[in-house]
Structure formats: C-alpha cells, structure tokens
Write an enzyme that holds these catalytic residues in place. Sequence first.
Site, mmCIF file in Angstrom:
data_model
loop_
_atom_site.group_PDB
_atom_site.id
_atom_site.type_symbol
_atom_site.label_atom_id
_atom_site.label_comp_id
_atom_site.label_asym_id
_atom_site.label_seq_id
_atom_site.Cartn_x
_atom_site.Cartn_y
_atom_site.Cartn_z
ATOM 1 N N HIS A 133 0.849 -1.201 0.000
ATOM 2 C CA HIS A 133 0.000 0.000 0.000
ATOM 3 C C HIS A 133 0.885 1.251 0.000
ATOM 4 C CE1 HIS A 133 -2.682 -2.962 2.224
ATOM 5 N NE2 HIS A 133 -3.484 -2.578 1.253
ATOM 6 N N GLY A 169 -2.603 -1.724 -7.305
ATOM 7 C CA GLY A 169 -1.434 -2.599 -7.302
ATOM 8 C C GLY A 169 -1.538 -3.690 -8.353
ATOM 9 N N GLN A 170 -0.413 -3.970 -8.998
ATOM 10 C CA GLN A 170 -0.363 -5.071 -9.970
ATOM 11 C C GLN A 170 -0.648 -6.410 -9.298
ATOM 12 O OE1 GLN A 170 3.406 -5.775 -12.101
ATOM 13 N NE2 GLN A 170 2.645 -7.893 -12.193
ATOM 14 N N LYS A 171 -0.407 -6.474 -7.989
ATOM 15 C CA LYS A 171 -0.687 -7.684 -7.214
ATOM 16 C C LYS A 171 -2.102 -8.216 -7.510
ATOM 17 C CE LYS A 171 -1.348 -9.999 -3.137
ATOM 18 N NZ LYS A 171 -2.723 -9.695 -2.928
ATOM 19 N N SER A 207 0.640 -8.848 1.403
ATOM 20 C CA SER A 207 -0.821 -8.852 1.426
ATOM 21 C C SER A 207 -1.270 -8.755 2.878
ATOM 22 C CB SER A 207 -1.335 -10.160 0.815
ATOM 23 O OG SER A 207 -2.694 -10.345 1.151
ATOM 24 N N SER A 208 -2.380 -8.058 3.097
ATOM 25 C CA SER A 208 -2.933 -7.997 4.463
ATOM 26 C C SER A 208 -3.245 -9.406 4.945
ATOM 27 C CB SER A 208 -4.203 -7.148 4.482
ATOM 28 O OG SER A 208 -3.948 -5.885 3.898
#
Length: 311
Positions: free
Chosen positions: A37, A147-149, A185-186
């Site tokens: 983030h 995000g590209q994620k 990642s959260s």
Amino acid sequence: MLTFRMIKSLTQCLRGYRRSGLRVGFVPTMGFLHAGHRALIDESVARCDITVVSIFVNPTQFGPNEDLDRYPRALEQDHDLCRKAGVSMIFMPDAGEIYPPGFQTHVEPGPVAEPLCGAVRPGHFQGVATVVAKLFNIVQPDVAFFGQKDFQQCAVIRQMVRDLNLPVEIVTVPTVREPDGLAMSSRNSYLNPVDRERAGCLSRGLLAAQAAYGEGEQDSQRLLEIARSHITEVDQLQYLELRDARTLAAVQGLVEQPAALCVAATVGPTRLIDNVLLTPPPRALSDRELELVSHVMDRQASPAAEGPRPS
Ligand code: AMP
C-alpha cells in the site's frame, strides 16, 4: 492529515482543493496497510498535490463463506503509516455510509471479470467495480493508484473507466514482495509460521517461469510446467494460468504479446493470489528493416544528398 467518516464533509473539503486547481490522487484500500500500500501512496504523493486514502472493508466484494468478519484491522498503525507518507486525507466510512438503506444499483463488469478470481469468487468483481465507481464519484480524483498484485482487479477497473467514460487516470504500481518473494498482502497475517514458509513456493514458481521466459522459453505449456514444478506446497491450487495482459484472454501456444502468469491457491485456511508479467523483449530488426532505417537516417543527416527540392 484530515480524517473523514462522512461523504458530505470529505466532498466539501475536496471541492475547495479542486477549485484551487490542485491535482488529487486517490488510493483505495481495505486497510491493515503494508509496504505494498505504501508504494501506491508514495506514487500518489510524488505525482499529486493531494493524496486521499480510503480505508473501507467493502462487504459486497466478499462471498458468504469468506473472511469479511475476520479481515485484519489496525487503524492506529494505518494512520501512522499515512501520516508519515504525506497523505492529506483518510476517508474511512462505515458500511451504512456507502450502502444506505434502499441501495440497489450495481456495476456489472463484462468478460474481463469472468476467468481467474471471477470464476472462483462469484460476484466479487461486481462488488469491487461498484465500490470503486462510488469512491471515484465521491473523491473525483485526477489519478487513482492500484497494485499489480491484484492484476485482474486492475483490468476490471481499467475496462470500467473506459466503458463508463470515468474522468480518471489509472496507474498500476508493481507488486511489492517480502525478501523471500512472497507478495505482500494484508492476508499474509493469517499465515502461521509453517504456512508462511510454504506460501513462498507461489512466487518461486512464478519468478522461475518469468526467468525462463527472459531466457527465451516462449512455449506457454512449458512455462506453466516450470511454474507448477515449484508450486508444490499449497493445499489447493485454484488456478495457474497464462492470460493476455490487456484482455485476459487465455494464451495458448507461444507467448508473443505481453501476458500475465496468474496464480491463486490456498495455504492452510488462507487464500493467496499473485502474478508476474511476461513482456516480450523489443524485437530485433530484420536486415531489410535495418536497411530502411539506415537509409532514412542518411537522408536526415545530409538532406542535400536527395538533390534540389522542387520550389
Ligand atoms: P487491499 O487493501 O488489499 O484491497 O489493497 C489495496 C490496494 O493495494 C490494491 O490496489 C492492491 O492491489 C494494492 N496492493 C496490495 N498488496 C500490494 C503489493 N504487495 N504490492 C503492490 N500493491 C499492493
């Protein structure tokens, strides 16, 4: 840094900034912020005068048996991260502010939302597209950062912006990874130490295939096999697929256009996703093309060689 819970007070404040011609950047999130983030926020702060971060765990993008109730929250740390990063405003509405009684209109994405996560999580992208459209209308940003994620999410949002003529520029920020390659990642906070170790095989597989592609392997089946040979420690492999980077159409045969190698898997009770891009290197010019280029360059260097120009 200002924090708003109500749409009305946020929009009033933003109206003033917009009137002064300030460029507004927007980073939508579900909170429990991490370095991924932060990369989006840094990009917005660098490019825009005002950065608005939303923190909203959007109920409509979760399925009935998913993790809405236990999604991690850490508001104080999120505030700290935003303050240090130079965020101007945090918008953290509750669900009733976004979906008041009587709410009934949704954005229905098209085929781009059908494969991959769309197939595994029915309704997920309708929830995402609807909340992002609402947030765009509330914040009215010049630029929004994703995000590209969440590769398919980016594709769905870009398509929605094109189809609905939304006046916002979309910027995609590369995935930020842990030192062993795991995409931040959260949801990584759900992983116990054993599962955390096992989760590393996802990025190992993707990065191995990406490296093979960089060394000249273009065959899609072979690239998938290379990735799969590393992804051995997950409990359920939901998908491992090569998709056209723009349309998300399935890639078969040789990878000749930019493609995304996308994976989703469960490790213990945790569902994780990741992807890497395979971008063809610039093609070498043929002898004929080289000849044409050098001819044009010669003419540019000595226009007289062309003879006198007609008057
Ligand atoms: P989320 O809070 O998970 O909904 O994510 C909010 C935004 O942060 C989305 O645009 C995500 O794609 C982006 N994001 C999440 N993880 C990462 C990461 N590891 N690297 C870059 N962006 C990320």
